[in-house]
Design an enzyme around this catalytic site. Structure first.
Site, PDB file in Angstrom:
ATOM      1  N   ASP A  34       0.793  -1.171  -0.083  1.00  0.00           N
ATOM      2  CA  ASP A  34       0.158   0.049   0.122  1.00  0.00           C
ATOM      3  C   ASP A  34       0.894   1.334   0.132  1.00  0.00           C
ATOM      4  OD1 ASP A  34      -2.160   1.900   1.051  1.00  0.00           O
ATOM      5  OD2 ASP A  34      -3.240   0.144   0.944  1.00  0.00           O
ATOM      6  N   VAL A  61       1.144   1.221  -6.387  1.00  0.00           N
ATOM      7  CA  VAL A  61       1.087   0.285  -7.496  1.00  0.00           C
ATOM      8  C   VAL A  61       1.158   0.914  -8.815  1.00  0.00           C
ATOM      9  CG1 VAL A  61      -0.162  -1.528  -6.124  1.00  0.00           C
ATOM     10  CG2 VAL A  61      -1.530   0.270  -7.462  1.00  0.00           C
ATOM     11  N   SER A 139     -15.952  -4.986  -9.396  1.00  0.00           N
ATOM     12  CA  SER A 139     -17.146  -4.187  -8.534  1.00  0.00           C
ATOM     13  C   SER A 139     -18.427  -4.392  -9.253  1.00  0.00           C
ATOM     14  CB  SER A 139     -17.059  -2.736  -8.769  1.00  0.00           C
ATOM     15  OG  SER A 139     -18.105  -1.973  -8.256  1.00  0.00           O
ATOM     16  N   TYR A 152     -14.511   4.769 -12.845  1.00  0.00           N
ATOM     17  CA  TYR A 152     -14.438   3.642 -12.064  1.00  0.00           C
ATOM     18  C   TYR A 152     -15.212   2.601 -12.746  1.00  0.00           C
ATOM     19  CZ  TYR A 152     -15.161   1.124  -7.715  1.00  0.00           C
ATOM     20  OH  TYR A 152     -15.112   0.021  -6.810  1.00  0.00           O
TER      21      TYR A 152
END
Length: 248
Positions: A34, A61, A139, A152
């Site tokens: 992270d 990342v 998602s 998104y």
């Protein structure tokens, strides 16, 4: 459950933290990646209370130049790398009419690009071990539209396509995805500004009348990472309390 180490990105909080802890409960070594290094180390400390070997690694990342050092640190700490859970994610509530190139890139780079390029960087490790598996956190917004988060939605739909493509290319490595619904996480609260009206609307999406818990996503991820899912690849598992199954 294999005994090789697993990298969990976005593991400082939310779904990523829950995934790391769920894997650690089985004794699986975990590396928590992270950009919030303190949060990653805190998760690693929690994982260690279950007796699992764990390490927190500070890494963004989206910075592919950092992968080699982070992988080396992980390999040294865990002894092996036989799994990846890409839970790092960001959302930017901005409709198409107000979308900017930097915002689009910021969301796609974390949610989608990083998953592909990190998998590439890990292939040599993953191919060394029987039972290696990859799970990406997509998602329900990758399955249905939402006007205010086009970047998104695109990133999460793209992750499902990437999952199927990699599942075709990478056997015996298994590649799957989980599609969470509306989960009580810092990301959801941040995206809505904690607005009670939004949160109540999200609760009503599910026939259960509540938000999901990160741990309910983590157990699905743990299953897909395990030998119990040995013939499952290229699939996505929807864990949304029925939100996409009913008309509400």
């Amino acid at each position: 459950m294999p005994d090789t180490g697993v990298i969990v990105t976005g593991g400082a909080s939310g779904i990523g933290r829950a995934c790391a802890l769920a894997l650690a409960e089985t004794g699986r070594p975990v590396a928590i990646w992270d950009r919030d290094g303190a949060g990653a180390r805190e998760t690693a400390s929690f994982a260690a209370t279950n007796g699992a070997t764990s390490v927190g690694v500070t890494v963004d990342v989206t910075d592919t130049s950092a992968f080699a050092a982070a992988i080396a640190t992980t390999r040294e700490a865990l002894g092996s790398i036989g799994g990846l859970v890409h839970a790092a994610g960001v959302v930017a509530p901005t409709a198409v009419g107000n979308l900017t190139e930097p915002l689009w890139d910021a969301v796609l780079n974390v949610n989608l690009r990083a998953h592909a390029l990190l998998t590439k960087a890990l292939l040599a490790d993953l191919r060394q071990h029987e039972g290696s598996a990859i799970v990406g956190i997509s998602s329900v917004e990758g399955l249905v539209g939402q006007a205010f988060i086009p970047a998104y939605c695109s990133s999460k739909a793209g992750l499902l396509g990437l999952t199927r493509s990699m599942a075709h290319e990478l056997p015996p490595i298994r590649v799957n995805a989980v599609c969470p619904g509306y989960i009580d996480t810092p990301m959801l609260n941040g995206a809505t500004g904690g607005d009670p009206g939004f949160m109540e609307a999200f609760r009503k999406k599910s026939p259960f009348g509540r938000l999901g818990r990160p741990e309910e996503i983590a157990t699905a991820v743990r299953f897909l990472m395990s030998d119990e899912a040995s013939f499952i690849t290229g699939a996505h598992l929807v864990v949304d309390g029925g939100a996409t199954a009913v008309d509400r």
